[in-house]
Design a protein around this motif. Structure first.
Motif, PDB file in Angstrom:
ATOM      1  N   LYS A 104      19.832  -1.000 -29.829  1.00  0.00           N
ATOM      2  CA  LYS A 104      20.914  -1.504 -29.408  1.00  0.00           C
ATOM      3  C   LYS A 104      22.048  -0.963 -29.802  1.00  0.00           C
ATOM      4  O   LYS A 104      23.163  -0.533 -29.150  1.00  0.00           O
ATOM      5  CB  LYS A 104      21.150  -2.980 -30.117  1.00  0.00           C
ATOM      6  N   SER A 105      22.051  -0.270 -31.271  1.00  0.00           N
ATOM      7  CA  SER A 105      22.982   0.533 -31.652  1.00  0.00           C
ATOM      8  C   SER A 105      23.441   1.834 -30.733  1.00  0.00           C
ATOM      9  O   SER A 105      24.611   2.165 -30.617  1.00  0.00           O
ATOM     10  CB  SER A 105      22.993   0.886 -33.241  1.00  0.00           C
ATOM     11  N   PHE A 110      26.311   5.132 -26.662  1.00  0.00           N
ATOM     12  CA  PHE A 110      26.357   5.877 -25.349  1.00  0.00           C
ATOM     13  C   PHE A 110      27.228   4.971 -24.391  1.00  0.00           C
ATOM     14  O   PHE A 110      27.205   5.483 -23.235  1.00  0.00           O
ATOM     15  CB  PHE A 110      25.116   6.397 -25.087  1.00  0.00           C
ATOM     16  N   ASN A 111      27.269   3.906 -24.569  1.00  0.00           N
ATOM     17  CA  ASN A 111      27.902   2.985 -23.378  1.00  0.00           C
ATOM     18  C   ASN A 111      26.815   2.657 -22.524  1.00  0.00           C
ATOM     19  O   ASN A 111      27.040   2.739 -21.125  1.00  0.00           O
ATOM     20  CB  ASN A 111      29.128   3.821 -23.103  1.00  0.00           C
ATOM     21  N   ALA A 112      25.469   2.599 -22.990  1.00  0.00           N
ATOM     22  CA  ALA A 112      24.482   2.279 -21.854  1.00  0.00           C
ATOM     23  C   ALA A 112      24.459   0.586 -22.012  1.00  0.00           C
ATOM     24  O   ALA A 112      24.798   0.143 -22.685  1.00  0.00           O
ATOM     25  CB  ALA A 112      23.173   3.033 -22.646  1.00  0.00           C
ATOM     26  N   LYS A 113      23.555   0.521 -20.949  1.00  0.00           N
ATOM     27  CA  LYS A 113      23.367  -1.068 -20.627  1.00  0.00           C
ATOM     28  C   LYS A 113      22.047  -1.296 -21.065  1.00  0.00           C
ATOM     29  O   LYS A 113      20.962  -0.715 -20.479  1.00  0.00           O
ATOM     30  CB  LYS A 113      23.830  -1.560 -19.340  1.00  0.00           C
ATOM     31  N   PHE A 122      12.402  -2.767 -24.272  1.00  0.00           N
ATOM     32  CA  PHE A 122      13.945  -2.859 -23.722  1.00  0.00           C
ATOM     33  C   PHE A 122      13.708  -1.861 -22.611  1.00  0.00           C
ATOM     34  O   PHE A 122      13.420  -0.563 -22.641  1.00  0.00           O
ATOM     35  CB  PHE A 122      14.992  -2.375 -24.845  1.00  0.00           C
ATOM     36  N   THR A 123      14.643  -2.103 -21.592  1.00  0.00           N
ATOM     37  CA  THR A 123      14.934  -1.163 -20.607  1.00  0.00           C
ATOM     38  C   THR A 123      16.597  -1.005 -20.480  1.00  0.00           C
ATOM     39  O   THR A 123      17.106  -2.065 -20.436  1.00  0.00           O
ATOM     40  CB  THR A 123      14.550  -1.657 -19.180  1.00  0.00           C
ATOM     41  N   VAL A 127      24.662   5.999 -17.291  1.00  0.00           N
ATOM     42  CA  VAL A 127      25.024   6.812 -16.399  1.00  0.00           C
ATOM     43  C   VAL A 127      26.101   7.882 -16.819  1.00  0.00           C
ATOM     44  O   VAL A 127      26.979   7.678 -17.615  1.00  0.00           O
ATOM     45  CB  VAL A 127      25.949   6.039 -15.428  1.00  0.00           C
ATOM     46  N   GLY A 128      25.785   9.116 -16.634  1.00  0.00           N
ATOM     47  CA  GLY A 128      26.665  10.263 -16.961  1.00  0.00           C
ATOM     48  C   GLY A 128      26.275  11.454 -16.349  1.00  0.00           C
ATOM     49  O   GLY A 128      25.545  11.661 -15.300  1.00  0.00           O
ATOM     50  N   ASN A 129      26.978  12.781 -16.442  1.00  0.00           N
ATOM     51  CA  ASN A 129      26.627  13.924 -15.880  1.00  0.00           C
ATOM     52  C   ASN A 129      25.064  14.506 -16.513  1.00  0.00           C
ATOM     53  O   ASN A 129      24.526  13.747 -17.393  1.00  0.00           O
ATOM     54  CB  ASN A 129      27.826  15.163 -16.206  1.00  0.00           C
ATOM     55  N   SER A 130      24.661  15.233 -15.911  1.00  0.00           N
ATOM     56  CA  SER A 130      23.423  15.885 -16.318  1.00  0.00           C
ATOM     57  C   SER A 130      23.186  16.266 -17.480  1.00  0.00           C
ATOM     58  O   SER A 130      22.045  15.781 -18.300  1.00  0.00           O
ATOM     59  CB  SER A 130      22.753  17.019 -15.281  1.00  0.00           C
TER      60      SER A 130
END
Length: 166
Positions: A104-105, A110-113, A122-123, A127-130
């Motif tokens: 979670k941290s 990373f601003n991931a969901k 967890f899944t 989203v980001g560049n490569s």
């Protein structure tokens, strides 16, 4: 050197096959390939990530222009004003509270969901560049057991007032 090539092609059977065949005939590798219909139902947008020197990329774009099913071709390298993004879905094992808290941290950093949760897994969606996507995957691998990784492939669009229309 990596190159992102964006192509508007006819949305019909065989069009993608001709584009991919061109790469195959000339011995060029496709590192990623994404295709989807556009707002015009007769066209699809195809984004191809390939590698090679600048002259090879220019040769590929010239050859693509010659295909009947191709309307537009654009080289979208980031250094020359292109924006690229890639989505990744990562399924990780979260067997205990400590691992869940760390995942979670990391997602927050990373601003991931976190898009799916159960008692053991967890899944996450990122989203980001490569390069950012590679960094996210390698970091999550250090925190938890990665069960599965699915990458969308690169999407690209030109910056500013440049756009692709038929």
């Amino acid at each position: 050197m990596r190159h992102v090539i964006s192509i508007l092609i006819e949305n019909e059977a065989g069009a993608l096959s001709r584009v991919v065949g061109l790469f195959s005939q000339r011995g060029y590798n496709i590192d990623s390939l994404t295709v989807a219909p556009t707002d015009d139902a007769t066209l699809s947008r195809c984004t191809i990530l390939t590698s090679g020197d600048k002259s090879e990329a220019e040769q590929i774009t010239k050859q693509l222009h010659k295909l009947v099913c191709v309307y537009r071709v654009s080289l979208l390298d980031e250094a020359e004003g292109g924006i690229e993004r890639e989505m990744v879905l990562v399924k990780v094992s979260t067997p205990n509270r400590n691992v869940r808290d760390e995942v979670k941290s990391l997602a927050d950093i990373f601003n991931a969901k976190i898009i799916d949760v159960n008692a053991e897994i967890f899944t996450l969606e990122y989203v980001g560049n490569s390069d950012e996507t590679d960094n996210f995957i390698s970091t999550i691998c250090k925190l938890a057991e990665v069960i599965e990784v699915v990458r969308s492939g690169v999407l690209g669009i030109a910056k500013g007032t440049h756009y692709m229309k038929p």
